[in-house]
Design a protein around this motif. Sequence first.
Motif, mmCIF file in Angstrom:
data_model
loop_
_atom_site.group_PDB
_atom_site.id
_atom_site.type_symbol
_atom_site.label_atom_id
_atom_site.label_comp_id
_atom_site.label_asym_id
_atom_site.label_seq_id
_atom_site.Cartn_x
_atom_site.Cartn_y
_atom_site.Cartn_z
ATOM 1 N N ARG A 557 -36.496 23.833 14.188
ATOM 2 C CA ARG A 557 -36.223 24.358 15.621
ATOM 3 C C ARG A 557 -37.465 24.895 16.389
ATOM 4 N NH1 ARG A 557 -31.256 27.989 16.212
ATOM 5 N NH2 ARG A 557 -31.770 27.419 18.413
ATOM 6 N N ALA A 558 -38.830 24.275 16.279
ATOM 7 C CA ALA A 558 -39.963 24.672 16.686
ATOM 8 C C ALA A 558 -40.677 23.735 17.409
ATOM 9 C CB ALA A 558 -40.803 25.239 15.578
ATOM 10 N N ALA A 559 -39.722 22.744 18.168
ATOM 11 C CA ALA A 559 -40.413 21.547 18.925
ATOM 12 C C ALA A 559 -40.542 21.791 20.278
ATOM 13 C CB ALA A 559 -39.493 20.539 18.755
ATOM 14 N N THR A 560 -40.326 23.029 20.774
ATOM 15 C CA THR A 560 -40.582 23.421 22.106
ATOM 16 C C THR A 560 -41.359 24.798 22.134
ATOM 17 O OG1 THR A 560 -38.494 24.723 22.356
ATOM 18 C CG2 THR A 560 -38.320 22.118 22.861
ATOM 19 N N SER A 561 -41.814 25.320 23.355
ATOM 20 C CA SER A 561 -42.572 26.472 23.415
ATOM 21 C C SER A 561 -41.398 27.534 22.993
ATOM 22 C CB SER A 561 -42.994 26.737 24.783
ATOM 23 O OG SER A 561 -44.160 25.517 25.060
ATOM 24 N N ALA A 562 -40.521 27.600 23.666
ATOM 25 C CA ALA A 562 -39.316 28.635 23.395
ATOM 26 C C ALA A 562 -39.077 28.646 21.735
ATOM 27 C CB ALA A 562 -38.094 28.444 24.234
ATOM 28 N N GLY A 563 -38.868 27.343 21.310
ATOM 29 C CA GLY A 563 -38.546 27.373 19.764
ATOM 30 C C GLY A 563 -39.620 27.857 18.938
ATOM 31 N N ASN A 592 -53.044 14.183 24.475
ATOM 32 C CA ASN A 592 -53.863 15.226 25.305
ATOM 33 C C ASN A 592 -52.932 15.803 26.348
ATOM 34 O OD1 ASN A 592 -56.344 15.597 26.564
ATOM 35 N ND2 ASN A 592 -56.066 14.260 28.153
ATOM 36 N N SER A 593 -52.008 16.330 25.505
ATOM 37 C CA SER A 593 -50.980 17.301 26.353
ATOM 38 C C SER A 593 -51.103 18.776 26.356
ATOM 39 C CB SER A 593 -49.578 17.146 25.673
ATOM 40 O OG SER A 593 -48.444 17.831 26.222
ATOM 41 N N ASN A 594 -51.241 19.173 27.440
ATOM 42 C CA ASN A 594 -51.367 20.840 27.740
ATOM 43 C C ASN A 594 -50.030 21.540 27.038
ATOM 44 O OD1 ASN A 594 -53.634 20.705 29.177
ATOM 45 N ND2 ASN A 594 -52.786 21.612 31.052
ATOM 46 N N SER A 595 -49.113 20.955 27.176
ATOM 47 C CA SER A 595 -47.909 21.597 26.502
ATOM 48 C C SER A 595 -47.732 21.604 24.735
ATOM 49 C CB SER A 595 -46.476 20.542 26.887
ATOM 50 O OG SER A 595 -45.325 21.321 26.161
ATOM 51 N N ASP A 596 -48.419 20.398 24.301
ATOM 52 C CA ASP A 596 -48.654 20.449 22.865
ATOM 53 C C ASP A 596 -49.766 21.416 22.548
ATOM 54 O OD1 ASP A 596 -46.793 18.424 22.879
ATOM 55 O OD2 ASP A 596 -48.249 16.736 22.642
ATOM 56 N N LEU A 597 -50.700 21.520 23.261
ATOM 57 C CA LEU A 597 -51.862 22.410 23.208
ATOM 58 C C LEU A 597 -51.384 23.649 22.884
ATOM 59 C CD1 LEU A 597 -54.919 22.703 22.219
ATOM 60 C CD2 LEU A 597 -55.413 22.426 24.668
ATOM 61 N N THR A 598 -50.574 24.261 24.083
ATOM 62 C CA THR A 598 -49.876 25.365 24.180
ATOM 63 C C THR A 598 -49.180 25.879 22.964
ATOM 64 O OG1 THR A 598 -50.051 25.259 26.788
ATOM 65 C CG2 THR A 598 -48.218 26.976 25.660
ATOM 66 N N ASN A 599 -48.330 24.825 22.643
ATOM 67 C CA ASN A 599 -47.544 25.147 21.386
ATOM 68 C C ASN A 599 -48.178 25.366 20.191
ATOM 69 O OD1 ASN A 599 -45.278 24.906 23.344
ATOM 70 N ND2 ASN A 599 -44.922 22.713 22.406
ATOM 71 N N PHE A 600 -49.406 24.809 19.992
ATOM 72 C CA PHE A 600 -50.166 24.845 18.811
ATOM 73 C C PHE A 600 -50.813 26.404 18.501
ATOM 74 C CE2 PHE A 600 -54.724 24.949 17.537
ATOM 75 C CZ PHE A 600 -54.479 25.085 16.034
ATOM 76 N N ILE A 601 -51.349 26.730 19.805
ATOM 77 C CA ILE A 601 -52.045 28.024 19.786
ATOM 78 C C ILE A 601 -50.930 29.154 19.718
ATOM 79 C CG2 ILE A 601 -53.437 29.550 21.268
ATOM 80 C CD1 ILE A 601 -54.580 27.139 22.611
ATOM 81 N N LEU A 602 -49.772 28.930 20.371
ATOM 82 C CA LEU A 602 -48.674 30.151 19.952
ATOM 83 C C LEU A 602 -48.282 30.054 18.882
ATOM 84 C CD1 LEU A 602 -46.279 29.507 23.304
ATOM 85 C CD2 LEU A 602 -47.821 31.265 22.895
ATOM 86 N N ALA A 603 -48.136 29.016 18.030
ATOM 87 C CA ALA A 603 -47.758 28.744 16.689
ATOM 88 C C ALA A 603 -48.888 29.664 15.698
ATOM 89 C CB ALA A 603 -47.438 27.515 16.137
#
Length: 811
Positions: A557-563, A592-603
């Motif tokens: 359940r971690a496939a989104t930023s909220a997740g 090359n996605s900003n969203s994927d990069l954001t989720n990595f740094i948040l994790a």
Amino acid sequence: MTMQVLWDLKKTFRCAVLTDSSSDTTRVAQEVVQLFTAGSQGHQNTVLLLLNEEQILNQLHESIMMTFKEQNIVTCMPVAILLSCVRKDVLLENEKVFLKRELSENEQKKFNEKKNELTAKYGEKIQELHGFNIMQTSFTDDYINKACEVFRSCSKARRPLKAQLAAFLSLLNAYVPGSYLLESQCLDFLRFENPTCKNIMEEKMQPFGHLIVTYQQDERSERKVRMTHTLIAKCCTDILADNGVTRSDTARNLLNNFHRYQDHGDFPQYLLGFIKDMLTKREMKTKYNPSTGSEVKGDQERFSKLILDIQKMESRVQSASILKVATNTFLHNPFFPQALARVYYIELKSYNLAEMWAKRAKQRDPQNSFIADTLGQVHKNHLKNKGQTYDSRQILQIAKKAIEAFKDEEQLAEEDMKKTDMSDDGVARFPHMFNCRGQFGFLQVCNLLYDLLVEKNENWKAVLTKNVTLCSVLQILGDNKLHRFNDLVNGLKGEVEKKAQFFDEYLTYSKISIEKNDPEYISEDTSKCQKKYVGDLPSTPVKPNVAKYMHELQQNRAATSAGVLACMDREYSADRYMDITRCWKEICESTNSNSDLTNFILAYVLSLNVGATFPFSPAALIQRLKQRTPLNHNDPPEQHLLALLLHWPTDSEEKGVFDLSQRIQEMHRSYEKAYITYFRSRYLHPLFFIGKGQDLDRLVHRKVLEELDQSHQMDPDCSNKWRNENIFKNEKVKERHLKVEGVVRNYKVFLTIGSKQIEIEANLQRSLWRARQVYFFLGFTIRGPVAFGIQTKRPDGEVSKLECSNPEEST
């Protein structure tokens, strides 16, 4: 009694009564401000406002604060005291002042002295002063039973009109305290044609006259009739029931006798309101929290108190009968058929009748999403209680009807939030609360559907997770006619993912209010449903590596930023955080996605918060994110959040202050575009705080602070920590925080960075009631930066000790 308090204090405060508790709180706030200023800011005085509705307290408080902010009014005294007068049978809270049904020794002595005085003055008439006598005897059952003795002669066989009317008044006052009937209608019921005589009600109602009060609130209003006391009304109702005059008989008789006014288009609206409350108003359940000695509000009762008592003391069929009479009496009211449908599907398990009445309710108010919810609940409960006895086709038929009903409810809720009403002052008013029951009902149905179908045949598991198509396994499933459900089945997995993401955002970023959390079952049921439909990894992915990692993230359940941000609330282990972080790192290196990069740094940040260590550094990826084009309001709020956290200045650094202010405004606009519809009435969770340290080490998640404070608090409920901000008194919590400086003026708080000041939100609006230099702790919600634990800065640079010990500054 509360009116007497207002009268006694009328020279000290500007006293007022809110007569309509459902009023627009913005308009009420404007009137409170007018009273406070008396038309001029030089004549300020505190307003003492009496109201009888707890639900609007917080909203009214916020509205008053916002009105003062908009009008730039400066005050040096409390603006308003909200005196909430609410009747309750159980009083457990310890943070408020309550008048209880018991007398102290001194009070008992004074009541006895007063009784002697009244006896000397009125003689035997003192026996009819029931309100006083009930208090003087400390609310004992013996006095109440004796006072109601006259009702023991009543029976079902012989009921004169005056006995029936006394039963009506008893039932109304027992279940709707403060209710009444108009004297003219009572005399009409008694068939009395000369209503000009004085004290006629007491004369015509003998021997019940001493238990009835006739009164007139003001010269313009009509005389009203009620029982002398709610406890007497309850006792009379019990006695009548023991004698065979049941609650359902009295309610049915009341409806049948007073509906004739409706035939002339003149049914009294006040009485309809009382009847609606009596038959449909559901009280909130309360539980006792032994660790705090206070009450905890839970879910609503299933039905109104009267309907519950009829079910308990008579039968469930009788409760349905009463609601059916009300439904057929009030032909345009949707709440009676709604309650009737709930009795049929919850108590009687008669789903066809429940469906019929739920549809009737929806016809009466087709745009009301909360009314529409009942039809979905009927089909969902049908599936839950009867599904195991049906074959796959029948299961899908019922599930389809439930899903269509919940989708319709979801659409109505979305449309409702887009509506605006213009008030008299020309300001647009938006609906306050978003109804998310349609989304949750959908997930509950999908959860049931999965379990029931897989129990029938294991091959359904592959179909529902879209590893095989439905048409390819029809023969194995043993029913070729199942192909008619192909579109339904094919869309379930995607819809489940979409609605699970909604609740990840809904529950991670917000909660019901600063005082109350969402029920745990919402998150639990959402998680169970999502995991079932994620299923196994598809055999032929387009991009094997990305698909593999994304599937693992979906299972966690971690496939989104909220997740990702929700993982802290789910209390994952450090190893699990590291696995999630590695998955996002691998995905970032392939996209090359900003969203994927954001989720990595948040994790990565969350992993640091639980003590995880990595053999690699995210510095290069962070630099890559910083170099991207500046964000605007079309980008997701999560990306704005991370950008603010990464760019936030340290110490007194002033670099890029203008840009920082602009970023905050862009984040606000991004939030409004993405979430304001759903979160408008909800409290936004703090997600991160700026702590001591450098780079990513200074970003502290809210959960870390709550756990630091947990060992020093007996109360396991974390909501109090943010409502009172007591968490910031904890020394371990303060050690993790970086205290920042700011200023309060015009009911706003400004963060000081170098020589610049940036406006931010405040967690508690009551902290902004006077202008001053302040310290506070800096947190971030999904809307932007927020000031927590605001404390006054003294000239010597120290924090005011008095203010630290009293965070509950009054409005």
